[in-house]
Design a protein around this motif. Structure first.
Motif, PDB file in Angstrom:
ATOM      1  N   GLN A 201       0.839  -1.204   0.000  1.00 38.71           N
ATOM      2  CA  GLN A 201       0.000   0.000   0.000  1.00 38.71           C
ATOM      3  C   GLN A 201       0.875   1.256   0.000  1.00 38.71           C
TER       4      GLN A 201
ATOM      5  N   GLU B 162      -0.233  -4.821  -6.475  1.00 41.34           N
ATOM      6  CA  GLU B 162      -1.101  -3.775  -5.909  1.00 41.34           C
ATOM      7  C   GLU B 162      -1.272  -2.654  -6.933  1.00 41.34           C
TER       8      GLU B 162
ATOM      9  N   TYR C 160      -6.919  -4.746   6.719  1.00 45.64           N
ATOM     10  CA  TYR C 160      -6.649  -4.005   5.477  1.00 45.64           C
ATOM     11  C   TYR C 160      -7.618  -4.368   4.353  1.00 45.64           C
TER      12      TYR C 160
ATOM     13  N   ARG D 171      -8.539  -2.292  -0.607  1.00 43.89           N
ATOM     14  CA  ARG D 171      -7.941  -2.038   0.700  1.00 43.89           C
ATOM     15  C   ARG D 171      -8.608  -0.880   1.432  1.00 43.89           C
TER      16      ARG D 171
ATOM     17  N   SER E  33      -7.950   2.412   3.220  1.00 39.78           N
ATOM     18  CA  SER E  33      -6.818   3.338   3.147  1.00 39.78           C
ATOM     19  C   SER E  33      -7.031   4.572   4.028  1.00 39.78           C
TER      20      SER E  33
ATOM     21  N   SER F 267      -6.680   1.436  -3.149  1.00 44.15           N
ATOM     22  CA  SER F 267      -6.052   0.463  -4.044  1.00 44.15           C
ATOM     23  C   SER F 267      -6.738  -0.884  -3.933  1.00 44.15           C
TER      24      SER F 267
END
Ligand code: AMP
Ligand code: MG
Length: 330
Positions: A86, A125, A229, A260, A262, A295
């Motif tokens: 990330q 990712e 996450y 994810r 974030s 992401s």
């Protein structure tokens, strides 16, 4: 045709000079070449993943993390690269790495045929991507790797006794998608009780995998089953925007991925909900406070993928220096 191997590796020398090992490593080489070709052509930057850090992925059910002394501080060997994946999107829009992981899996996993203590993930990712985009990349990546190996190493697969006809459906049909709820229902009607709020048990996953003839996705795992996450759906509370890719023929899970979380506040809440102390994740939360990019991505087990392609019975057969849970090894 190469004959059956024993369930546990013999002496290291015998393992290294075995034609099975040589051929499996050749397949791994071809698989990695195909993976890199596929991702490079789609604008991914390959990074070298960190090996140690103050924290690592806490979502490794049943496995223990490895502590090391880092100038008087307690650091960890990476159980997965998730936090760094990330973070890396602050530098690049799309990244991948072939990352080493260490997990002290419970001793009973030594004979599952699919667990190593030291293994690698093809970690991908993508910034500003949805779960569906990540799944499309994963599906394309697996199909590409299989087709390259079949094309370039047909004789080697035959020597291993792998019938390449097993990949016919994989190569010309999209992978199915079923929800976690549907997977639980299927298991229950097949007489395999499965808790609805939990990760699929290996015994059940094997049943679903054994019935399948091409890889399939399980999506929408419940919140309690995964790390902080994996992004929670904003419309269905408690449902995660995640997925697993399950290989057919009983090979089981190849990959886990998700959109994810974030946002700083959500990450802190999710850490608390999963029993993690946010203070441990200071470096990561500091980045999140300033802004991590949304992401999606996944981790695809390299040895799991090569085992599936080679059709070998045991995951240790595809690695030169196998480490199995509880087994003292070089
Ligand atoms: P996880 O974070 O547990 O979902 O792991 C991501 C991927 O890494 C899995 O889908 C597997 O392909 C692979 N993997 C996880 N644990 C192991 C293990 N002990 N041995 C080999 N591969 C593993
Ligand atoms: Mg997983």
């Amino acid at each position: 045709m190469i004959v059956d191997e024993p369930r546990l590796p013999g002496p290291l020398r015998d393992h290294l000079i075995s034609p099975v090992t040589r051929t499996a490593l050749r397949v791994q080489q071809e698989t990695l070449g195909a993976v890199r070709g596929f991702l490079n052509a789609r604008g991914f930057t390959e990074l070298q993943a960190p090996i140690i850090g103050p924290v690592t992925d806490p979502g490794v059910r049943g496995a223990k993390q490895v502590d090391i002394d880092y100038y008087g501080a307690r650091y960890k060997l990476m159980s997965s690269a998730i936090l760094y994946k990330q973070a890396a999107l602050l530098a690049c829009d799309r990244i991948f790495c072939v990352a080493p992981n260490v997990r002290l899996e419970p001793p009973e996993t030594a004979s599952t045929g699919r667990h190593l203590v030291e293994f690698h993930q093809i970690d991908v990712e993508m910034a500003e991507a949805s779960r569906e985009e990540a799944m499309a990349v994963l599906e394309g990546l697996v199909a590409h790797a299989v087709s390259v190996v079949i094309r370039n190493l047909a004789g080697e697969l035959e020597a291993l006794g792998r019938d390449t006809g097993a990949f016919a459906e994989l190569l010309d049909q999209p992978f199915d998608r079923i929800s976690h709820t549907e997977a639980v229902q299927r298991l229950e009607s097949a007489g395999h009780p499965q808790r609805g709020a939990a990760e699929l048990a290996w015994s059940g996953e094997r049943v679903l995998s054994g019935k399948a003839t091409r890889p399939f996705f399980v999506i929408d795992y419940p919140k309690g089953s995964r790390g902080f996450y994996d992004r929670e759906s904003r419309t269905s509370a408690g449902v995660l925007r995640n997925f697993d890719l399950i290989a057919p023929e009983g090979y089981g899970e190849l990959s886990s991925g998700s959109e994810r979380e974030s946002e700083y506040a959500r990450l802190v809440t999710r850490m608390r909900e999963t029993g993690e102390n946010p203070a441990k994740y200071a470096w990561y939360l500091e980045l999140a406070r300033e802004g991590l990019r949304p992401s999606a991505g996944f981790g695809l087990g390299l040895e799991r993928l090569v085992r599936y392609i080679t059709g070998l019975g045991e995951i240790w057969q595809v690695t030169p220096f196998p480490k199995l849970a509880g087994v003292m090894s070089p």
